[in-house]
Design a protein around this motif. Structure first.
Motif, PDB file in Angstrom:
ATOM      1  N   GLY A 166      25.425  66.071  48.988  1.00  0.00           N
ATOM      2  CA  GLY A 166      25.855  67.400  50.155  1.00  0.00           C
ATOM      3  C   GLY A 166      24.245  67.998  50.554  1.00  0.00           C
ATOM      4  N   THR A 167      24.761  67.973  51.573  1.00  0.00           N
ATOM      5  CA  THR A 167      23.725  68.846  52.345  1.00  0.00           C
ATOM      6  C   THR A 167      23.876  70.179  53.210  1.00  0.00           C
ATOM      7  OG1 THR A 167      23.812  67.919  54.849  1.00  0.00           O
ATOM      8  CG2 THR A 167      22.599  66.439  53.391  1.00  0.00           C
ATOM      9  N   LEU A 168      22.856  70.447  52.961  1.00  0.00           N
ATOM     10  CA  LEU A 168      22.800  72.210  53.566  1.00  0.00           C
ATOM     11  C   LEU A 168      23.425  72.703  55.055  1.00  0.00           C
ATOM     12  CD1 LEU A 168      21.522  75.490  53.866  1.00  0.00           C
ATOM     13  CD2 LEU A 168      19.112  74.392  55.260  1.00  0.00           C
ATOM     14  N   GLY A 173      25.625  64.534  54.330  1.00  0.00           N
ATOM     15  CA  GLY A 173      26.118  63.884  53.124  1.00  0.00           C
ATOM     16  C   GLY A 173      27.106  63.079  52.807  1.00  0.00           C
ATOM     17  N   GLY A 174      28.134  63.757  53.997  1.00  0.00           N
ATOM     18  CA  GLY A 174      29.356  62.700  53.539  1.00  0.00           C
ATOM     19  C   GLY A 174      30.512  62.863  52.444  1.00  0.00           C
ATOM     20  N   GLN A 175      30.320  64.187  51.644  1.00  0.00           N
ATOM     21  CA  GLN A 175      30.867  64.667  50.808  1.00  0.00           C
ATOM     22  C   GLN A 175      32.711  65.403  51.396  1.00  0.00           C
ATOM     23  OE1 GLN A 175      29.736  64.239  47.398  1.00  0.00           O
ATOM     24  NE2 GLN A 175      28.986  62.817  49.282  1.00  0.00           N
ATOM     25  N   ALA A 226      35.517  78.302  50.941  1.00  0.00           N
ATOM     26  CA  ALA A 226      35.448  78.296  49.940  1.00  0.00           C
ATOM     27  C   ALA A 226      34.223  78.012  49.666  1.00  0.00           C
ATOM     28  CB  ALA A 226      36.117  77.897  48.923  1.00  0.00           C
ATOM     29  N   ALA A 227      32.873  77.637  50.132  1.00  0.00           N
ATOM     30  CA  ALA A 227      31.385  77.421  49.996  1.00  0.00           C
ATOM     31  C   ALA A 227      30.879  78.516  49.893  1.00  0.00           C
ATOM     32  CB  ALA A 227      30.912  76.642  51.007  1.00  0.00           C
ATOM     33  N   ASP A 228      29.854  78.384  48.851  1.00  0.00           N
ATOM     34  CA  ASP A 228      28.845  79.028  48.430  1.00  0.00           C
ATOM     35  C   ASP A 228      27.931  79.452  49.334  1.00  0.00           C
ATOM     36  OD1 ASP A 228      29.795  79.482  45.491  1.00  0.00           O
ATOM     37  OD2 ASP A 228      29.637  77.166  45.903  1.00  0.00           O
ATOM     38  N   ALA A 243      29.358  78.898  65.143  1.00  0.00           N
ATOM     39  CA  ALA A 243      29.264  79.830  66.827  1.00  0.00           C
ATOM     40  C   ALA A 243      28.082  78.301  66.921  1.00  0.00           C
ATOM     41  CB  ALA A 243      28.374  80.051  66.541  1.00  0.00           C
ATOM     42  N   LEU A 244      28.690  76.974  66.618  1.00  0.00           N
ATOM     43  CA  LEU A 244      27.999  75.773  67.691  1.00  0.00           C
ATOM     44  C   LEU A 244      28.424  75.475  68.339  1.00  0.00           C
ATOM     45  CD1 LEU A 244      27.124  73.566  63.923  1.00  0.00           C
ATOM     46  CD2 LEU A 244      25.457  74.216  65.470  1.00  0.00           C
ATOM     47  N   GLU A 245      28.292  75.416  69.713  1.00  0.00           N
ATOM     48  CA  GLU A 245      29.019  74.481  70.465  1.00  0.00           C
ATOM     49  C   GLU A 245      28.997  72.789  70.524  1.00  0.00           C
ATOM     50  OE1 GLU A 245      25.793  75.471  73.512  1.00  0.00           O
ATOM     51  OE2 GLU A 245      26.607  77.994  72.994  1.00  0.00           O
ATOM     52  N   LYS A 258      19.644  68.498  50.217  1.00  0.00           N
ATOM     53  CA  LYS A 258      21.112  67.939  49.585  1.00  0.00           C
ATOM     54  C   LYS A 258      20.066  69.665  48.449  1.00  0.00           C
ATOM     55  CE  LYS A 258      20.708  63.250  49.855  1.00  0.00           C
ATOM     56  NZ  LYS A 258      19.335  62.757  50.077  1.00  0.00           N
ATOM     57  N   HIS A 259      21.409  69.640  48.226  1.00  0.00           N
ATOM     58  CA  HIS A 259      22.018  71.119  46.946  1.00  0.00           C
ATOM     59  C   HIS A 259      20.459  70.820  45.930  1.00  0.00           C
ATOM     60  CE1 HIS A 259      25.189  71.600  50.255  1.00  0.00           C
ATOM     61  NE2 HIS A 259      25.715  70.926  49.645  1.00  0.00           N
ATOM     62  N   GLY A 260      20.619  69.109  45.629  1.00  0.00           N
ATOM     63  CA  GLY A 260      19.472  69.178  44.568  1.00  0.00           C
ATOM     64  C   GLY A 260      18.516  69.353  44.601  1.00  0.00           C
TER      65      GLY A 260
HETATM   66  C1  LIG Z   1      33.518  66.840  44.469  1.00  0.00           C
HETATM   67  C2  LIG Z   1      33.379  68.199  45.625  1.00  0.00           C
HETATM   68  C3  LIG Z   1      32.826  69.960  44.860  1.00  0.00           C
HETATM   69  C4  LIG Z   1      32.221  70.795  45.512  1.00  0.00           C
HETATM   70  N1  LIG Z   1      31.890  71.627  45.519  1.00  0.00           N
HETATM   71  C5  LIG Z   1      31.276  72.559  46.114  1.00  0.00           C
HETATM   72  C6  LIG Z   1      31.399  73.381  45.451  1.00  0.00           C
HETATM   73  O1  LIG Z   1      30.944  74.220  44.749  1.00  0.00           O
HETATM   74  N2  LIG Z   1      30.431  75.002  46.374  1.00  0.00           N
HETATM   75  C7  LIG Z   1      30.328  74.733  47.730  1.00  0.00           C
HETATM   76  O2  LIG Z   1      30.182  74.942  48.513  1.00  0.00           O
HETATM   77  N3  LIG Z   1      30.642  72.886  48.051  1.00  0.00           N
HETATM   78  C8  LIG Z   1      30.876  71.890  47.288  1.00  0.00           C
HETATM   79  N4  LIG Z   1      31.112  71.058  47.842  1.00  0.00           N
HETATM   80  C9  LIG Z   1      31.181  70.474  49.624  1.00  0.00           C
HETATM   81  C10 LIG Z   1      29.486  70.140  49.169  1.00  0.00           C
HETATM   82  O3  LIG Z   1      28.445  71.051  48.500  1.00  0.00           O
HETATM   83  C11 LIG Z   1      29.099  69.526  50.794  1.00  0.00           C
HETATM   84  O4  LIG Z   1      28.529  71.060  51.231  1.00  0.00           O
HETATM   85  C12 LIG Z   1      30.495  69.518  52.077  1.00  0.00           C
HETATM   86  O5  LIG Z   1      30.400  68.820  51.232  1.00  0.00           O
HETATM   87  C13 LIG Z   1      29.273  69.403  53.203  1.00  0.00           C
HETATM   88  O6  LIG Z   1      28.822  68.520  53.292  1.00  0.00           O
HETATM   89  P1  LIG Z   1      27.806  66.986  53.853  1.00  0.00           P
HETATM   90  O7  LIG Z   1      25.855  66.866  53.383  1.00  0.00           O
HETATM   91  O8  LIG Z   1      28.474  66.326  52.270  1.00  0.00           O
HETATM   92  O9  LIG Z   1      28.426  67.424  55.047  1.00  0.00           O
HETATM   93  P2  LIG Z   1      29.307  66.069  55.706  1.00  0.00           P
HETATM   94  O10 LIG Z   1      30.796  65.782  55.195  1.00  0.00           O
HETATM   95  O11 LIG Z   1      28.956  65.245  56.077  1.00  0.00           O
HETATM   96  O12 LIG Z   1      29.829  67.216  57.161  1.00  0.00           O
HETATM   97  C14 LIG Z   1      30.727  67.919  57.010  1.00  0.00           C
HETATM   98  C15 LIG Z   1      30.699  68.834  58.374  1.00  0.00           C
HETATM   99  O13 LIG Z   1      29.398  69.331  58.784  1.00  0.00           O
HETATM  100  C16 LIG Z   1      29.461  68.208  59.744  1.00  0.00           C
HETATM  101  N5  LIG Z   1      27.844  68.460  60.130  1.00  0.00           N
HETATM  102  C17 LIG Z   1      26.859  67.483  59.125  1.00  0.00           C
HETATM  103  N6  LIG Z   1      25.768  67.859  59.848  1.00  0.00           N
HETATM  104  C18 LIG Z   1      25.576  68.901  60.919  1.00  0.00           C
HETATM  105  C19 LIG Z   1      24.663  69.255  61.403  1.00  0.00           C
HETATM  106  N7  LIG Z   1      23.151  68.748  60.798  1.00  0.00           N
HETATM  107  N8  LIG Z   1      24.792  70.217  62.236  1.00  0.00           N
HETATM  108  C20 LIG Z   1      26.687  70.047  62.666  1.00  0.00           C
HETATM  109  N9  LIG Z   1      27.589  69.559  62.350  1.00  0.00           N
HETATM  110  C21 LIG Z   1      26.719  68.572  60.822  1.00  0.00           C
HETATM  111  C22 LIG Z   1      29.795  67.013  59.893  1.00  0.00           C
HETATM  112  O14 LIG Z   1      30.036  66.348  61.276  1.00  0.00           O
HETATM  113  C23 LIG Z   1      31.025  67.494  59.268  1.00  0.00           C
HETATM  114  O15 LIG Z   1      32.139  67.698  60.026  1.00  0.00           O
HETATM  115  C24 LIG Z   1      31.839  70.304  47.262  1.00  0.00           C
HETATM  116  C25 LIG Z   1      32.128  69.090  47.559  1.00  0.00           C
HETATM  117  C26 LIG Z   1      33.222  67.780  46.366  1.00  0.00           C
HETATM  118  C27 LIG Z   1      33.477  66.444  47.578  1.00  0.00           C
END
Ligand SMILES: Cc1cc2nc3c(=O)[nH]c(=O)nc-3n(C[C@H](O)[C@H](O)[C@H](O)COP(=O)(O)OP(=O)(O)OC[C@H]3O[C@@H](n4cnc5c(N)ncnc54)[C@H](O)[C@@H]3O)c2cc1C
Lengths: 788, 264
Positions: free
Chosen positions: B107-109, B30-32, B119-121, B153-155, B74-76
């Motif tokens: 954001g994704t699981l 999700g890039g978040q 601090a993630a949920d 634990a990811l390799e 996605k979380h939504g």
């Molecule tokens: C303003 C803001 C508020 C937020 N509030 C919360 C909150 O209240 N609670 C909470 O829990 N989170 C929160 N988040 C985090 C958000 O919910 C995302 O879960 C988090 O940013 C990572 O998910 P993503 O999909 O964006 O992953 P990305 O940012 O794209 O990737 C995160 C990391 O995971 C790696 N990765 C991604 N997918 C995989 C995969 N399938 N296998 C192996 N590695 C992988 C990537 O290489 C990267 O290193 C917040 C983020 C923001 C920007």
């Protein structure tokens, strides 16, 4: 009569472009061949710069130039200045260390600008900035205002103990004498927390040197482009004033932080001549946290002497103010003339004495932030008054009532220089008590207790001073500028109006209110009035917008320009209607001969002025009138705020249940805009009380340098506000009877919240009242109770 | 950002191959978290492999008594999904308190758990429910997946493809938000599962952890009263400008009780 005139809640003209994304901000402006600047910033709070090796950076792709403080010095540029000379008790001038636009041999806070890289693209500038090698000699840092005096750290040469000034106001002898007689003294120690302004639009600058014209243009995020032009030409010395245009286009919020003249905008302008290209810089959010001037940061002790009835006899205050590493543009007057002069509050306290020590620390400069000195004064007075009520076992409303300056005492000379022209405090209190349903509070408290919650109510009766003036008086107190304002009303052939103002709107809605004002005064259609601001090549010379001055000072200048239009119009009407000038009356846009039905509309008069085929002999053609206005005094808005909140004792979380704000702003042009200003101010004030805190660690690193750690108030942190503007007391020295409303919310609200927290938990804690602080305070009381 | 190569594979197999071919590549979900990291120049991957084009990483399905959620969900979507809401409503609730609407719609699981922000949920839910993390090459028990601060634990080159959440008897998640970031300052996931009571705490320590004492007390009486007399040890918990370790320890109990009270 214009339907969108004074008193109507017209929707804001500017909002369509803002909410549809078609505003034009500094960063939106693209000039041909524009290059980009990236600053190399100090990672240390205090260090010598031993060497800077730029060779690697200079060799990188796209790099047009790398500049340091050495080139700034070699070019003989001056530095940034602090425009208000404050004198110490002993008469000596304040000690201002040099503030070069790029650090010279030494850095004094994390984020201090050490060098700049200019490159073809932003990415190239960033890449090269990382390749600039700076060798620092790290020095110990002084961060805490309470400790800097004895820290042994010398931030500037020849400024012992980092003391900028030791200033005083009021009658010390009379105050001490009153304390000696007092039946009771209440004392508080207070910290006014440090805040980061956080305008939505970060600072940005685009400097352009035009070789052919040998002239400079600076697009910048400024609240006062003419002041920027003055400082950059007269003090920094980059360009003579007539060869410099400063344009502040749409500006996305300032809250004070964009009043000041900053190094980055000067550097972009200066560098544009060096590289012969326009140079743009836009702060990222981290840079904004580190390098925008911060607000507040006071440590104070305050004591109130009272008689047996809780009448205030004297107030004694000592304040230590953190100025940061350099004196920002207006920093010196904030903890002095904009703070201690407000310590009378709404009360007739006969003797007041305050002394203030201002200190350098290795932190970002501190300057005006929404309210600027007045929130600090209000927080101190209103906390102390609430503690007085507690000590004297008086109701907080009652102790205020007993000490209010009575209605018939105006104009009222305070013991701290200011003379309040008008005010009437009891009606605001009564209205606030009614709207807050104060009488019902005990029952609501019982209901909260039944749910296991603690409920508290807190008051704040604030006074503030807007539209700082008159120029002669502030000049005698050390101000380097005059604080008048200007306006021009320019008619075109078709009867359309351009208003040019020296104030600047960066969220306040001048394009709407000033148009309403002109529509009312001249009887032209509101839609036919356009307000132009923010461009020194177009507008009248003006002092900009801050200190809630735009309407009270700039609006009054506009009234005077309208008056001149009417005066000239009467001459033309007399000629056309073949009547004597004395017999012409102007009303609702028509010039008529008194007692007849003969009249000419303002459109016809304007047309006659611009196409003067049949025209009074000897009268200048055209209809374009300019006026300048220097007020006789500040204006004094006041109000009473009541906050009611609930505390969850398990977690320490504070939840505001109701916030009531009753304000006397004098006359009001646009009630909707006023209400919006109060809402915004309350959000910031509640933010200060419950959420916001700029925290430096001991080494001088800003650890709250992003929104992950700096808590900005969000909508769901705030209740729905109850806002009421009373009929009020009209300002006596401007014709509009207006006072200013931009800062009131931020000034009045923090003590109301903190008094309510103290009422709920039974002890006083410092701002922000975070859940942990509240929880700890409750733990402490529980332990104490258990021990009893 | 520094420059990088960009790839958008259509299958997990292609993504795995790209990772093998580019040892300094990073995955983008999700890039978040990842995009801000790039923008602040805190990471300099040679290549970015965008998982957004891989259909097999999407979708939520019931498999017997489990809900299997694709890594790119996605979380939504989790918050609104009918299957999740009927089988594990606490999981939908948990997703609904992550960030804000914009974050939940990006954001994704997989991104959340792979990042393992303390601090993630999500880590609370994965450990609290005793879920299983499925990768391109194996299955990992939730508890073994989160190994430390931002550590899993990811390799090298391993990709999370889905997580399988068993349906609990009863469960609830309660979160005390960090006032600034709104991440979990303390989050507690309580669940009564076929294999016993589980209490997982996120936000409070360097990594999600279980509270055996709470679990034991709740095994005999699955209600807030059961943990009233217990206290959480503050040692090893996080401390920052928002909350000391001691306060976090206190909050764990407060939050756990609130979660239990939700179940009623
Ligand atoms: C303003 C803001 C508020 C937020 N509030 C919360 C909150 O209240 N609670 C909470 O829990 N989170 C929160 N988040 C985090 C958000 O919910 C995302 O879960 C988090 O940013 C990572 O998910 P993503 O999909 O964006 O992953 P990305 O940012 O794209 O990737 C995160 C990391 O995971 C790696 N990765 C991604 N997918 C995989 C995969 N399938 N296998 C192996 N590695 C992988 C990537 O290489 C990267 O290193 C917040 C983020 C923001 C920007």
């Amino acid at each position: 009569m214009a339907t969108n005139g004074i008193g109507s809640s017209v929707k804001r003209k500017e909002d369509l472009r803002f909410i549809t994304g078609s505003g034009r901000y500094t960063d939106d402006i693209q000039l041909p061949h524009q290059a980009y600047a990236c600053f190399v910033r100090s990672p240390h709070a205090h260090a010598t710069i031993n060497s800077i090796d730029r060779s690697a950076a200079e060799a990188m792709p796209g790099v047009l130039g790398v500049f340091t403080g050495e080139e700034v010095a070699a070019d003989g540029l001056g530095g940034l200045i602090c425009g208000w000379m404050v004198k110490s008790k002993d008469g000596s001038p304040m000690k201002a260390g040099p503030h070069p636009i790029l650090a010279h041999r030494k850095v004094r806070y994390v984020g201090d600008h050490v060098a700049v890289v200019v490159a073809e693209t932003l990415q190239q500038a960033r890449d090269a900035a990382e390749a600039v090698e700076v060798e620092y000699g790290v020095l110990p840092a002084a961060v805490d205002v309470a400790k800097t005096h004895d820290s042994g750290v010398d931030i500037h040469d020849d400024i012992p103990n980092n003391l900028v000034y030791d200033w005083e106001i009021g009658d010390k002898v009379a105050t001490d004498a009153a304390f000696a007689q007092a039946k009771h003294v209440t004392r508080v120690e207070l910290i006014n927390n440090r805040l980061v302004p956080n305008a939505m639009e970060p600072r940005a600058a685009l400097g352009h040197y035009d070789t052919g014209m040998d002239a400079y243009t600076l697009y910048t995020t400024s609240q006062n482009p003419h002041v920027a032009r003055l400082v950059i030409s007269a003090f920094v010395g980059i360009a003579p004033e007539h060869k410099l245009t400063v344009i502040a286009p749409d500006v996305g919020g300032g809250f004070g932080s964009k009043i000041f003249i900053y190094a980055e905008e000067c550097v972009c302008l200066w560098a544009s001549k060096k590289v012969r290209r326009p140079v743009k810089w836009t702060a990222d959010r981290t840079e904004a946290f580190l390098s925008d001037a911060h607000g507040r940061d006071h440590v104070s002790v305050a004591e109130m002497a009272m008689d047996e009835n809780g009448q205030f006899l004297a107030l004694r205050v000592n304040t230590k103010a953190n100025m940061g590493a350099y004196l920002s543009t207006f920093s010196s007057c904030i903890p002095t003339y904009l703070y201690a002069t407000l310590l009378a509050g709404q009360y007739k306290t006969p003797a007041i004495y305050c002394d203030v020590q201002a200190y350098y620390t290795n932190t970002a400069p501190v300057d005006a932030y929404r309210g600027a000195g007045r929130p600090e004064a209000t927080y101190l007075v209103e906390t102390l008054v609430e503690e007085c009520a507690k000590d004297m076992k008086l109701d907080p409303a009652e102790i205020r009532r007993r000490n209010f300056i009575p209605k018939d005492a105006f104009p009222y000379q305070t013991p701290v220089a200011l003379q309040y022209d008008t005010g009437d405090y009891e009606p605001c209190l009564d209205k606030a008590l009614e709207l807050a349903d104060y009488a019902g509070f005990p029952e609501r408290r019982r209901q909260s207790e039944a749910k296991g919650k603690l409920r508290g109510i807190g008051f704040s009766a604030y006074i503030e001073a807007c539209g700082i003036a008159p120029s002669a008086v502030i000049g005698s107190l050390g101000a380097g500028v005059g604080l008048w304002e200007s306006a021009k009303v320019r008619f075109s052939h078709t009867g359309k109006v351009q208003v040019l103002t020296g104030t600047h709107s960066h969220g306040q809605g001048h394009e709407t209110t000033f148009a309403q004002l002109v529509a009312s005064k001249l009887g032209v259609a509101y839609e036919d009035v356009d307000v132009i601001h923010g461009d020194t090549s177009k507008t009248t010379v003006g002092m900009g917008t801050y200190g809630s001055r735009s309407l009270a000072v700039g609006g009054e200048a506009l009234v005077k320009a309208c008056d001149k239009v009417i005066a000239k119009g009467k001459k033309i009407a007399a000629h056309l209607l073949e009547a004597s000038e004395q017999d012409i009356v102007f009303q609702d846009g028509n010039f008529s001969v008194a007692g007849t039905d003969r009249s000419k509309s303002i459109g016809e008069i304007v047309f006659a002025a611009l196409v003067p085929h049949n025209y009074p002999p000897g009268l200048e053609p055209g209809m374009e009138e300019t006026a300048y206005y220097d007020p006789a005094n500040f204006t004094y808005p006041s109000g009473v705020y009541i906050c009611e909140l609930e505390v969850d004792p398990d977690s320490g979380v504070v939840e505001i249940q109701k916030f009531t704000a009753v304000d006397d702003f004098g006359n009001v042009i646009n009630p909707m805009i006023v209400e919006g200003q109060v809402h915004g101010g309350l959000a910031q004030g509640i933010g200060q009380a419950l959420l916001e805190n700029a925290v430096y660690d001991e080494s001088g690193q800003l650890i709250s340098a992003s929104y992950m750690d700096y808590t900005m108030p969000r909508a769901d942190d705030l209740p729905s506000f109850v806002v009421h503007t009373t009929a009020g007391t009209a300002c006596t020295h401007n014709s509009l009877g207006v006072k200013g409303c931009g800062e009131a919310g931020a000034i009045g609200s923090p003590p109301a919240v903190m008094n309510a927290v103290a009422d709920a938990i039974g002890t006083r804690i410092s701002m922000p009242a975070t859940p942990e602080k509240v929880w700890r305070a409750l733990q402490k009381t529980q332990l104490a109770q258990a021990a009893e | 950002m520094y420059a990088f190569g960009y790839h958008r594979p259509g299958s997990v197999a292609d993504a795995v191959k790209l990772l093998a071919d580019h040892p300094d590549a990073k995955l983008l979900a999700g890039g978040q978290t990842f995009i801000p990291t790039l923008k602040q120049r805190l990471a300099q991957p040679s290549d970015v492999i965008d998982l957004g084009g891989i259909a097999e990483l999407r979708g939520i399905r019931a498999e017997g008594d489990n809900v299997v959620i694709g890594a790119m969900v996605k979380h939504g979507e989790v918050m609104r999904d009918a299957t999740v809401k009927s089988m594990i409503p606490a999981l939908a609730d948990m997703a609904g308190v992550i960030g804000d609407t914009q974050v939940r719609n990006r954001g994704t699981l997989g991104g959340s758990i792979s990042n393992n922000d303390p601090a993630a949920d999500y880590p609370g839910a994965v450990v609290g429910l005793g879920a299983t993390v499925i990768t391109d090459r194996r299955q990992i028990a939730g508890e073994d997946f989160f190994t430390g601060l931002f550590e899993t634990a990811l390799e090298e080159g391993e990709i999370v493809t889905a997580v399988s959440f068993p349906k609990p008897v009863a469960a609830a998640y309660e979160k005390f938000r960090n006032p600034a970031s709104r991440y979990a300052m303390v989050g507690v996931f309580v669940a009564k599962t076929a294999g016993g009571v589980r209490v997982a705490v996120t936000g409070a320590g360097p990594c999600v952890f279980r509270l055996p004492e709470f679990e034991q007390a709740l095994s005999t009486n699955f209600a807030a009263d059961a943990i009233q007399h217990l206290n959480v040890d503050a040692s090893g918990l996080n401390a920052d400008i928002h909350a000391s370790a001691e306060y976090r320890a206190h909050l764990i109990k407060v939050v756990a009780k609130r979660a239990l009270a939700k179940i009623g």
